[in-house]
Design an enzyme around this catalytic site. Structure first.
Site, PDB file in Angstrom:
ATOM      1  N   ARG A   1      62.618  56.879  46.036  1.00 28.46           N
ATOM      2  CA  ARG A   1      63.011  56.472  44.613  1.00 28.46           C
ATOM      3  C   ARG A   1      64.537  56.835  44.420  1.00 28.46           C
ATOM      4  O   ARG A   1      65.287  55.938  43.820  1.00 28.46           O
ATOM      5  CB  ARG A   1      62.129  56.683  43.728  1.00 28.46           C
ATOM      6  CG  ARG A   1      60.867  55.840  43.702  1.00 28.46           C
ATOM      7  CD  ARG A   1      59.856  56.254  42.455  1.00 28.46           C
ATOM      8  NE  ARG A   1      60.653  55.774  41.374  1.00 28.46           N
ATOM      9  CZ  ARG A   1      60.015  56.450  40.160  1.00 28.46           C
ATOM     10  NH1 ARG A   1      59.139  57.127  40.105  1.00 28.46           N
ATOM     11  NH2 ARG A   1      60.691  56.094  38.940  1.00 28.46           N
TER      12      ARG A   1
ATOM     13  N   VAL B   1      63.731  57.576  34.110  1.00 31.84           N
ATOM     14  CA  VAL B   1      64.272  58.688  34.703  1.00 31.84           C
ATOM     15  C   VAL B   1      65.243  58.356  35.636  1.00 31.84           C
ATOM     16  O   VAL B   1      65.832  59.442  36.408  1.00 31.84           O
ATOM     17  CB  VAL B   1      63.182  59.283  35.527  1.00 31.84           C
ATOM     18  CG1 VAL B   1      61.964  59.656  34.651  1.00 31.84           C
ATOM     19  CG2 VAL B   1      62.625  58.556  36.512  1.00 31.84           C
TER      20      VAL B   1
ATOM     21  N   HIS C   1      61.393  61.284  29.718  1.00 31.87           N
ATOM     22  CA  HIS C   1      60.567  61.480  30.841  1.00 31.87           C
ATOM     23  C   HIS C   1      61.072  62.289  31.956  1.00 31.87           C
ATOM     24  O   HIS C   1      60.858  62.149  33.028  1.00 31.87           O
ATOM     25  CB  HIS C   1      60.137  60.137  31.353  1.00 31.87           C
ATOM     26  CG  HIS C   1      59.230  59.702  30.409  1.00 31.87           C
ATOM     27  ND1 HIS C   1      58.783  58.179  30.459  1.00 31.87           N
ATOM     28  CD2 HIS C   1      58.413  60.185  29.229  1.00 31.87           C
ATOM     29  CE1 HIS C   1      58.121  57.960  29.378  1.00 31.87           C
ATOM     30  NE2 HIS C   1      57.745  59.005  28.834  1.00 31.87           N
TER      31      HIS C   1
ATOM     32  N   CYS D   1      65.441  81.258  42.360  1.00 32.52           N
ATOM     33  CA  CYS D   1      64.848  82.264  43.084  1.00 32.52           C
ATOM     34  C   CYS D   1      64.117  81.883  44.294  1.00 32.52           C
ATOM     35  O   CYS D   1      63.378  82.596  45.099  1.00 32.52           O
ATOM     36  CB  CYS D   1      63.519  82.268  41.768  1.00 32.52           C
ATOM     37  SG  CYS D   1      62.308  81.206  41.919  1.00 32.52           S
TER      38      CYS D   1
END
Length: 242
Positions: free
Chosen positions: A69, A103, A119, A151
């Protein structure tokens, strides 16, 4: 059309404008919606790709779907409806807020700045451990899953899945804008997914002039002062260029 002329006049004079967009505004850019006859959920079960449980069961499967996507979204370009909302933002100024359920990041790429992405954004990852958000590599360089640059732990897509809460402060900002709006504009959304679906009704109940642009009737239609049964591009052109 009397209602269109009234809507145009109200839009020109409004100094507090709240806009909500859904998948329908990105459809002209080649990005499929979710719930119509040719939508994503016709071929893909959201329980398999868009829930925390699906990710816990098979993170690689979910990531490969989101990588696909993401690649499609990055190939798409903002369309005239996105661009007209940027123009409207410039006309209204500080009293404008655009809230999107999408999104795909196309509003931001078009130039929208007073923007809340309810979202999340498919072009970002979010660390599962430290919550650090970061841009994904270009699609041609992206191999899922990504690792957190802060991290080193595995990251997940920075999107809101079914059953999850919205990003901190996002809905509160949207709620305030719609509660105070003189005019609310809802474009290309089915008005079925809460809590975003409540925003148009909130504006109407708070006294705002409510415009809906959608080719199909929705649960919000009966609350609207003006309904334009058009696609997003045609509706925005009618409002701003008619």
């Amino acid at each position: 059309m009397e209602h269109l002329a009234t809507a145009q006049a109200r839009l020109r004079s409004a100094r507090r404008v709240a806009v909500l967009t859904g998948a329908g505004i990105s459809k002209p850019s080649g990005i499929p919606t979710f719930r119509d006859a040719a939508g994503l959920w016709k071929d893909f079960d959201p329980e398999e790709y868009a829930t925390p449980q699906a990710y816990a069961r098979n993170p690689q499967k979910v990531w490969e779907w989101y990588a696909w996507r993401y690649r499609k979204v990055q190939e798409a370009q903002p369309n005239p409806a996105h661009e007209l909302l940027v123009r409207l933002e410039g006309q209204v100024g500080e009293g404008f807020l655009l809230v999107t359920q999408n999104v795909d990041g196309l509003h931001r790429r078009a130039g929208s700045r007073r923007l809340v992405e309810l979202h999340g954004n498919i072009a970002q990852g979010r660390c599962e451990r430290c919550e650090y958000r970061f841009a994904l590599p270009a699609p041609e360089d992206f191999v899922p899953p990504p690792l957190c640059p802060a991290c080193g732990f595995r990251a997940r897509p920075d999107v809101v899945w079914f059953g999850e809460i919205l990003p901190e402060g996002a809905f509160e900002r949207a709620w305030q804008a719609f509660a105070l709006a003189e005019l609310a504009l809802v474009i290309g959304t089915s008005a079925e997914v809460e809590p975003a679906a409540s925003l148009g009704r909130l504006a109407a109940e708070s006294g705002a002039y409510l415009i809906e642009i959608n080719p199909e009737p929705t649960l919000l239609s009966r609350w609207a002062d003006c309904v334009l049964r058009m696609g997003a591009v045609e509706g925005m052109q009618a409002l701003l260029e008619g």
